[in-house]
Design a protein around this motif. Structure first.
Motif, PDB file in Angstrom:
ATOM      1  N   PHE A 100      12.431  27.691  79.657  1.00  0.00           N
ATOM      2  CA  PHE A 100      13.294  28.866  79.502  1.00  0.00           C
ATOM      3  C   PHE A 100      12.568  30.157  79.844  1.00  0.00           C
ATOM      4  O   PHE A 100      13.155  31.082  80.396  1.00  0.00           O
ATOM      5  N   ALA A 101      11.287  30.225  79.463  1.00  0.00           N
ATOM      6  CA  ALA A 101      10.535  31.470  79.663  1.00  0.00           C
ATOM      7  C   ALA A 101       9.061  31.146  79.831  1.00  0.00           C
ATOM      8  O   ALA A 101       8.477  30.438  79.001  1.00  0.00           O
ATOM      9  N   LYS A 102       8.471  31.649  80.901  1.00  0.00           N
ATOM     10  CA  LYS A 102       7.027  31.537  81.077  1.00  0.00           C
ATOM     11  C   LYS A 102       6.361  32.606  80.209  1.00  0.00           C
ATOM     12  O   LYS A 102       6.737  33.770  80.273  1.00  0.00           O
ATOM     13  N   PHE A 103       5.380  32.193  79.420  1.00  0.00           N
ATOM     14  CA  PHE A 103       4.651  33.171  78.611  1.00  0.00           C
ATOM     15  C   PHE A 103       3.295  33.413  79.256  1.00  0.00           C
ATOM     16  O   PHE A 103       2.463  32.503  79.334  1.00  0.00           O
ATOM     17  N   LEU A 104       3.073  34.633  79.738  1.00  0.00           N
ATOM     18  CA  LEU A 104       1.859  34.958  80.493  1.00  0.00           C
ATOM     19  C   LEU A 104       1.128  36.159  79.907  1.00  0.00           C
ATOM     20  O   LEU A 104       0.482  36.917  80.633  1.00  0.00           O
ATOM     21  N   TYR A 105       1.224  36.319  78.586  1.00  0.00           N
ATOM     22  CA  TYR A 105       0.601  37.453  77.916  1.00  0.00           C
ATOM     23  C   TYR A 105      -0.413  36.947  76.889  1.00  0.00           C
ATOM     24  O   TYR A 105      -0.606  35.749  76.716  1.00  0.00           O
ATOM     25  N   SER A 106      -1.039  37.877  76.177  1.00  0.00           N
ATOM     26  CA  SER A 106      -1.931  37.480  75.100  1.00  0.00           C
ATOM     27  C   SER A 106      -1.105  37.151  73.856  1.00  0.00           C
ATOM     28  O   SER A 106       0.093  37.476  73.764  1.00  0.00           O
ATOM     29  N   GLY A 107      -1.751  36.514  72.881  1.00  0.00           N
ATOM     30  CA  GLY A 107      -1.047  36.024  71.706  1.00  0.00           C
ATOM     31  C   GLY A 107      -0.377  37.099  70.878  1.00  0.00           C
ATOM     32  O   GLY A 107       0.579  36.813  70.147  1.00  0.00           O
ATOM     33  N   ARG A 108      -0.844  38.302  70.968  1.00  0.00           N
ATOM     34  CA  ARG A 108      -0.260  39.405  70.195  1.00  0.00           C
ATOM     35  C   ARG A 108       1.219  39.599  70.525  1.00  0.00           C
ATOM     36  O   ARG A 108       1.966  40.157  69.718  1.00  0.00           O
ATOM     37  N   TYR A 109       1.639  39.126  71.701  1.00  0.00           N
ATOM     38  CA  TYR A 109       3.004  39.368  72.161  1.00  0.00           C
ATOM     39  C   TYR A 109       3.867  38.114  72.104  1.00  0.00           C
ATOM     40  O   TYR A 109       4.911  38.052  72.760  1.00  0.00           O
ATOM     41  N   LEU A 110       3.491  37.145  71.296  1.00  0.00           N
ATOM     42  CA  LEU A 110       4.329  35.960  71.139  1.00  0.00           C
ATOM     43  C   LEU A 110       5.702  36.299  70.577  1.00  0.00           C
ATOM     44  O   LEU A 110       6.669  35.552  70.800  1.00  0.00           O
ATOM     45  N   ASP A 111       5.804  37.410  69.872  1.00  0.00           N
ATOM     46  CA  ASP A 111       7.108  37.796  69.342  1.00  0.00           C
ATOM     47  C   ASP A 111       8.077  38.231  70.445  1.00  0.00           C
ATOM     48  O   ASP A 111       9.275  38.396  70.192  1.00  0.00           O
ATOM     49  N   TYR A 112       7.587  38.406  71.679  1.00  0.00           N
ATOM     50  CA  TYR A 112       8.468  38.713  72.806  1.00  0.00           C
ATOM     51  C   TYR A 112       9.347  37.517  73.172  1.00  0.00           C
ATOM     52  O   TYR A 112      10.409  37.690  73.771  1.00  0.00           O
ATOM     53  N   LEU A 113       8.875  36.311  72.857  1.00  0.00           N
ATOM     54  CA  LEU A 113       9.661  35.123  73.160  1.00  0.00           C
ATOM     55  C   LEU A 113      10.917  35.090  72.293  1.00  0.00           C
ATOM     56  O   LEU A 113      10.874  35.399  71.090  1.00  0.00           O
ATOM     57  N   LYS A 114      12.028  34.713  72.898  1.00  0.00           N
ATOM     58  CA  LYS A 114      13.300  34.644  72.179  1.00  0.00           C
ATOM     59  C   LYS A 114      13.682  33.186  71.947  1.00  0.00           C
ATOM     60  O   LYS A 114      13.547  32.347  72.845  1.00  0.00           O
ATOM     61  N   PRO A 115      14.193  32.875  70.755  1.00  0.00           N
ATOM     62  CA  PRO A 115      14.628  31.501  70.488  1.00  0.00           C
ATOM     63  C   PRO A 115      15.738  31.071  71.450  1.00  0.00           C
ATOM     64  O   PRO A 115      16.706  31.813  71.658  1.00  0.00           O
ATOM     65  N   GLU A 116      15.570  29.882  72.024  1.00  0.00           N
ATOM     66  CA  GLU A 116      16.550  29.352  72.969  1.00  0.00           C
ATOM     67  C   GLU A 116      17.412  28.262  72.347  1.00  0.00           C
ATOM     68  O   GLU A 116      18.428  27.869  72.912  1.00  0.00           O
ATOM     69  N   ASP A 117      17.017  27.789  71.192  1.00  0.00           N
ATOM     70  CA  ASP A 117      17.749  26.739  70.487  1.00  0.00           C
ATOM     71  C   ASP A 117      17.135  26.636  69.099  1.00  0.00           C
ATOM     72  O   ASP A 117      16.140  27.323  68.789  1.00  0.00           O
ATOM     73  N   THR A 118      17.698  25.784  68.275  1.00  0.00           N
ATOM     74  CA  THR A 118      17.120  25.517  66.961  1.00  0.00           C
ATOM     75  C   THR A 118      16.969  24.011  66.773  1.00  0.00           C
ATOM     76  O   THR A 118      17.703  23.213  67.357  1.00  0.00           O
TER      77      THR A 118
END
Length: 583
Positions: free
Chosen positions: A360-378
């Motif tokens: 759904f989303a490539k994460f290419l940042y440092s760990g401090r920005y993990l909150d940028y990821l949005k839930p895609e399902d539960t």
């Protein structure tokens, strides 16, 4: 210390340098590769390649990345030999590798693989620093120490660390970070930097200066942690962290193929370590080569996150599971080999067929920005109804007959399944629970930040006082509200395998690590709840009959010994070192 923050050999340089090309060929011959194994016609066709050729020449791309560490190691070896010749003695020789392994949770991005580097006895030391300003939590600097310690298990290299005393550090956290590094076998510590205030490029006016000399607010805590270490040094200096029965596979193959693609898998590995550590489950990291060489036989549980793994390591893991091991695979784990080709070695032992990964989303940042990821399902756990967010990737599972469905996605497809394989057990997850664990804690911390006015005007509270969240953010600019049900899910394979944990602690988020030496053991305690704990109950697995238990802060402690374990209770502020003397 010969260099500061070196990286691996530049691929761009390697491609254009005939000397490097020849050295690359010699390296491949040294490790018993051939043109046939590299999928080329002859040695003249063997050359370093960059990412533009990784799909057409995956073998050469893989070894180009491995060669980066090899080349750095040869330079360090020359430096060590030159210094030993000049001084006529042997002593630790190292460079500061900084915390690149923490920044994006990928060795490939810095070009230095600790495991490859320390696999050679040409290296006798390794050094880093607890910077980690882009990390999800600076407790992950202990993850960096854990990687160094694990890589050094084969040849027992000396570990050292810079302790950063500025840029958001507080009196409380300076102590916890330091104790956690000591608990992971760091024997040389250097406060960075003392001063004087006018003497370095990181200086400035006394009222805004990075030197410890200028940070009068830090003096007491720094002096205290030095004295705590000194008070326990009789046991602490010769002691080593006790080997665990739980391991995390550190796949350099995964790092190579995930570099610049998606760092979510590497952060899943890192925060799996964090969740286990929060529940006082000690971890060793094992490289692919260590697994190939038989190290896994000493472990009960193995976690794996990452898209790729060497075929030889996969075979060893499969055989280990069939003999009784417990394996946990997160979404997309080990579906490719070291050359990024389909891997089917695990298929016969998996409790489910794994469908293709949805990214759904490539994460290419440092760990401090993990909150940028949005839930895609539960994901919903069947037994309790507890829910979990799906971040970055998702993998639907089709359970095999006889397996146990543990959790489902919102559309009722299967998200977590377990099953027997020979005498062992395999868990397959179709999501990444550990990065979701960290994301929730980051969001909670950030919400407190938003609600705290004039934070710069607030003084750091006294460490003996229990304080509100608004004041806690001043005590430690770190997350502290971690979701317990996520942590319990991640730790479930360990508990179900009935691993005999060396330290059982009544409060999560206390880093409780046991270290052993001939005459006793030391339990190193670092309190990441950031609140004083009036009564901390501890149960410790001991190696001999115990003569006395002594805390650096609490003095002689009464204890009860039964069936190879002792029980006692203490109060805990930031840190403590509990010495256990044997008869």
């Amino acid at each position: 210390m010969t260099m500061d923050e070196p990286g691996g050999l530049s691929v761009e340089h390697m491609i254009s340098c005939p000397v490097c090309t020849e050295c690359f060929r010699n390296y491949l011959k040294e490790i018993k590769q051939s043109p046939a194994s590299l999928n080329v016609g002859d040695w003249a066709s063997v050359k370093p390649v960059d990412s533009t050729q990784k799909d057409t020449q995956p073998e050469l791309f893989y070894f180009t990345q491995k060669f980066r560490t090899y080349a750095v190691g040869k330079v360090l070896s020359i430096q060590r030999k030159s210094l030993e010749t000049a001084y006529g003695a042997k002593f630790p020789v190292n460079v500061n590798f900084s915390d690149g392994a923490v920044a994006v949770a990928n060795f490939g991005c810095i070009g230095v693989d600790y495991f490859d580097l320390l696999d050679s006895d040409e290296q006798n030391s390794i050094w880093s620093e607890d910077w980690a300003n882009g990390s999800s939590t600076r407790q992950c600097t202990s993850y960096n120490s854990e990687l160094m310690r694990s890589a050094a298990m084969k040849h027992n290299q000396v570990l050292g660390h810079y302790l950063i005393g500025y840029s958001g550090r507080t009196s409380w956290t300076m102590k916890t970070y330091t104790a956690s590094h000591v608990a992971r076998d760091n024997k040389i510590l250097n406060a960075y930097w003392y001063g004087p205030v006018w003497s370095a490029h990181e200086a400035g006016p006394p009222w805004n200066n990075h030197s410890i000399q200028a940070r009068t607010d830090m003096w007491y805590s720094l002096a205290e942690i030095v004295r705590e270490i000194g008070a326990a040094e009789d046991l602490l200096y010769p002691a080593k962290k006790r080997k665990s029965e739980v391991a995390i596979c550190y796949s350099s193959s995964a790092d190579i193929w995930e570099m610049g693609q998606n760092y979510a898998y590497g952060f899943e590995r890192m925060h799996t370590w964090l969740a286990l550590t929060h529940n006082q489950i000690p971890v060793d990291f094992l490289s692919e080569k260590m697994i190939e060489d038989g190290w896994l036989k000493n472990y009960r549980v193995l976690y794996f996150s990452g898209t790729a793994i060497s075929e030889k390591a996969a075979i060893e893991i499969k055989n280990w599971v069939l003999k009784g091991g417990t394996l946990f695979l997160s979404a997309g784990a080990a579906m490719k080999n070291q050359y990024n080709r389909k891997l089917d070695i695990f298929d016969s032992i998996l409790p489910a067929e794994r469908l293709p990964v949805q990214e759904f989303a490539k994460f290419l940042y440092s760990g401090r920005y993990l909150d940028y990821l949005k839930p895609e399902d539960t994901v919903t756990l069947k037994q309790t109804g507890e829910t979990f967010d799906v971040l970055s990737v998702k993998q639907v599972l089709k359970p095999k007959q006889g397996s146990q469905i543990l959790a489902t996605f919102s559309d009722s497809t299967v998200a977590l399944v377990a099953g027997k394989a020979g005498k062992g057990t395999v868990y397959c997850a179709g999501f990444l629970p550990a990065i979701a664990y960290m994301r929730i804690a980051l969001i909670a911390r950030n919400e407190v930040m938003k609600q705290t006015e004039d934070i710069d005007k607030i003084s750091e509270p006294d460490p003996s006082s229990i304080v509100s969240d608004a004041l806690l953010i001043k005590r430690a600019f770190e997350p502290w509200k971690y979701p317990e049900h996520y942590r319990n899910l991640i730790c479930m394979p360990v508990y179900n395998a009935k691993v005999d944990l060396p330290v059982i602690c009544s409060v999560p988020l206390v880093d409780a690590v046991i270290m052993d030496t001939e005459n006793g053991s030391v339990v190193v305690l670092s309190n990441y709840t950031f609140q004083p704990i009036k009564k901390l109950d501890l149960e410790v697995k001991v190696l001999k009959r115990v003569k006395k238990v002594e805390s650096v802060h609490n003095g002689i402690i009464e204890f009860v010994q039964k069936s190879g374990r002792i029980k006692f209770s203490i109060g805990l502020k930031e840190t403590d070192f509990v010495k256990i003397y044997y008869r």
